[in-house]
Design an enzyme around this catalytic site. Structure first.
Site, PDB file in Angstrom:
ATOM      1  N   LYS A  34       6.437 -48.139  -1.120  1.00  0.00           N
ATOM      2  CA  LYS A  34       6.802 -49.266  -1.152  1.00  0.00           C
ATOM      3  C   LYS A  34       5.998 -49.970  -2.146  1.00  0.00           C
ATOM      4  O   LYS A  34       4.916 -49.390  -2.469  1.00  0.00           O
ATOM      5  CB  LYS A  34       6.535 -49.982   0.313  1.00  0.00           C
ATOM      6  CG  LYS A  34       7.093 -49.261   1.407  1.00  0.00           C
ATOM      7  CD  LYS A  34       8.586 -49.581   1.868  1.00  0.00           C
ATOM      8  CE  LYS A  34       9.104 -48.869   2.931  1.00  0.00           C
ATOM      9  NZ  LYS A  34      10.603 -48.842   3.136  1.00  0.00           N
ATOM     10  N   HIS A  82      19.295 -39.917   4.341  1.00  0.00           N
ATOM     11  CA  HIS A  82      19.149 -41.106   4.757  1.00  0.00           C
ATOM     12  C   HIS A  82      20.422 -41.706   5.479  1.00  0.00           C
ATOM     13  O   HIS A  82      21.346 -41.631   4.848  1.00  0.00           O
ATOM     14  CB  HIS A  82      18.629 -42.036   3.765  1.00  0.00           C
ATOM     15  CG  HIS A  82      17.975 -43.378   4.446  1.00  0.00           C
ATOM     16  ND1 HIS A  82      18.641 -44.343   4.621  1.00  0.00           N
ATOM     17  CD2 HIS A  82      16.723 -43.725   4.516  1.00  0.00           C
ATOM     18  CE1 HIS A  82      18.031 -45.220   5.210  1.00  0.00           C
ATOM     19  NE2 HIS A  82      16.682 -44.964   5.313  1.00  0.00           N
TER      20      HIS A  82
END
Length: 474
Positions: free
Chosen positions: A174, A293
């Site tokens: 992130k 994902h």
């Protein structure tokens, strides 16, 4: 007899017929080769459940809204879907579970895309139904055998990575968007150097103006090799190969292979099953692991009375191919959700899963020898959750701490150290026979005495209450 309505001698009767005359067959004995589906049906007011269930069977197989003369040129008995059982849902008014059996010949071999087009393609817009949800599918061995399945599977992955007897640790880098490739690679290196096994591209990192995919791949590969050299462990970074076209996706996979990295990643729902299966085949042929994902899954599986349950999407992924898939965290959720999540975690990992309605498993599923998929627990977890996660998921899982690593007050590498120490402490405690559910906080506290990094992490996130005391009630 009304069952065999395809004989020419019957003559052709035009007109609109009730579906239930042809497609509702309560005395049908299911075959071992049938694909079985459990639908949660909410009929419109005034529509009887048998008619609604039969309508689902018809619309998702051979039926159309009126009788057509070309029905006489085939054998409906051989090809029609059959609604063979209907039961009311306990505690829900006007909700029914309709069980439908589809003959194997309705489906193209090795195509998840075709399976979904047939089973859920048209019928969800059907007017006689207020809502419809596909709760579970039974995939017969005769069909699952036509799929390659995961590129490698759990055992081969452990052999490739030389990591045994514990869950694997990951971390999503992130902020997900906005870092330059060089800074991104630096974050990857710090996490891997600190002790994680994997780092991960966020699902929406593809190839944007601030970081083109080639730059990212090169800097991440450098980070991986540097961390491997310094730690003596095999490291990986899930390089997201998802792209706008299948050709571009394969091009990215080829580049990853040329860099010699161990694992790439794909968003299988937004990318589509056709692209995913192509990528899985490429990964097996070229020795790459494939991390999956599930971006967009909640659009499909969140409503409890309409859509497709995630356990069906998980089964489809195991057939289409992927070595890891995100499957929720369970921690801090309600008991019931916990059982149901564990239900599809087992569907991903095990060869044989017995029918168990309390865990949402409507059919016994025999995968024969299709390789298993590692479930990935990710999202809002940190060191205090570690005992619960180790207890719930066991060794065959990937635990991903995004903020739980990068949010460490001292930085990424100490955050990674804290997670690795917590994990090793939990695994050791479990192997020594301690009860992680009851002594979890204690185990983490003990470990933090000799690991300042872990102590700092514990301080930031404070103790959380485990919402499960009794694990043995399962």
């Amino acid at each position: 007899s009304p069952q065999x309505e395809t004989k020419a001698s019957v003559g052709f009767k035009a007109g609109v017929k009730d579906y239930k005359l042809t497609y509702y067959t309560p005395d049908y004995k299911t075959k071992d080769t049938d694909i079985l589906a459990a639908f949660r049906v909410t009929p419109q007011p005034g529509v009887p459940p048998e008619e609604a269930g039969a309508a689902v069977a018809a619309e998702s197989s051979t039926g159309t809204w009126t009788t057509v003369w070309t029905d006489g040129l085939t054998s409906l008995d051989r090809y029609k879907g059959r609604c063979y059982h209907i039961e009311p849902v306990a505690g829900e008014e006007n909700h029914f579970i309709a069980y439908v059996a589809y003959p194997l010949d309705l489906f193209e071999e090795g195509s998840v895309t075709n399976m979904f087009t047939s089973i859920v393609g048209n019928v969800f817009g059907f007017k006689a139904l207020r809502a419809l949800r596909l709760e579970d599918l039974r995939i017969p061995p005769a069909y699952s055998k036509t799929f390659q399945g995961p590129p490698h599977g759990i055992q081969v992955e452990r052999d490739k990575l030389n990591k045994y007897g514990r869950p694997l640790l990951g971390c999503t880098i992130k902020p997900k968007l906005g870092l330059s490739a060089k800074n991104y690679g630096r974050a990857v290196y710090e996490c891997l150097r600190g002790g994680l096994d994997f780092t991960k591209d966020d699902e929406n990192v593809n190839s944007q103006p601030f970081m083109r995919w080639r730059d990212r791949f090169v800097f991440c590969a450098e980070a991986i090799y540097k961390a491997q050299a310094e730690t003596g462990e095999i490291k990986g970074h899930y390089l997201n190969a998802t792209a706008g076209t299948c050709e571009e996706m394969i091009k990215r996979a080829v580049f990853a292979r040329e860099l010699g990295v161990p694992i790439i990643m794909h968003d299988y729902l937004t990318g589509g099953f056709t692209a995913n299966t192509s990528l899985a085949h490429y990964c097996r042929d070229n020795g790459l692991l494939l991390h999956i994902h599930r971006a967009m899954h909640a659009v499909i599986d969140r409503q409890k009375n309409h859509g497709i349950h995630f356990r069906v999407l998980a089964k489809a992924l195991r057939m289409s191919g992927g070595d890891h898939i995100h499957s929720g965290t369970v921690v801090g959720k309600l008991e019931g959700e916990r059982d149901i999540t564990l239900g599809f975690v087992d569907l991903l990992r095990d060869d044989f899963i017995a029918k168990d309605r309390s865990r949402g498993i409507y059919f016994t599923q025999d995968w024969v020898s299709l390789p298993g998929v590692l479930p990935v627990a990710s999202g809002g977890i940190h060191v205090w959750h570690m005992p619960a996660l180790t207890e719930i998921f066991g060794d065959d899982s990937v635990l991903q701490f995004g903020g739980g690593t990068l949010g460490h007050p001292w930085g990424n590498a100490p955050g990674a150290v804290a997670n690795r120490v917590a994990l090793e402490a939990c695994v050791q405690a479990r192997n020594e026979g301690r009860d992680l559910a009851r002594e979890g906080n204690e185990i983490i506290r003990e470990a933090s005495k000799w690991s300042p990094e872990l102590a700092a992490a514990c301080e930031v996130w404070k103790e959380i209450k485990f919402e499960f005391q009794a694990v043995d009630t399962l």
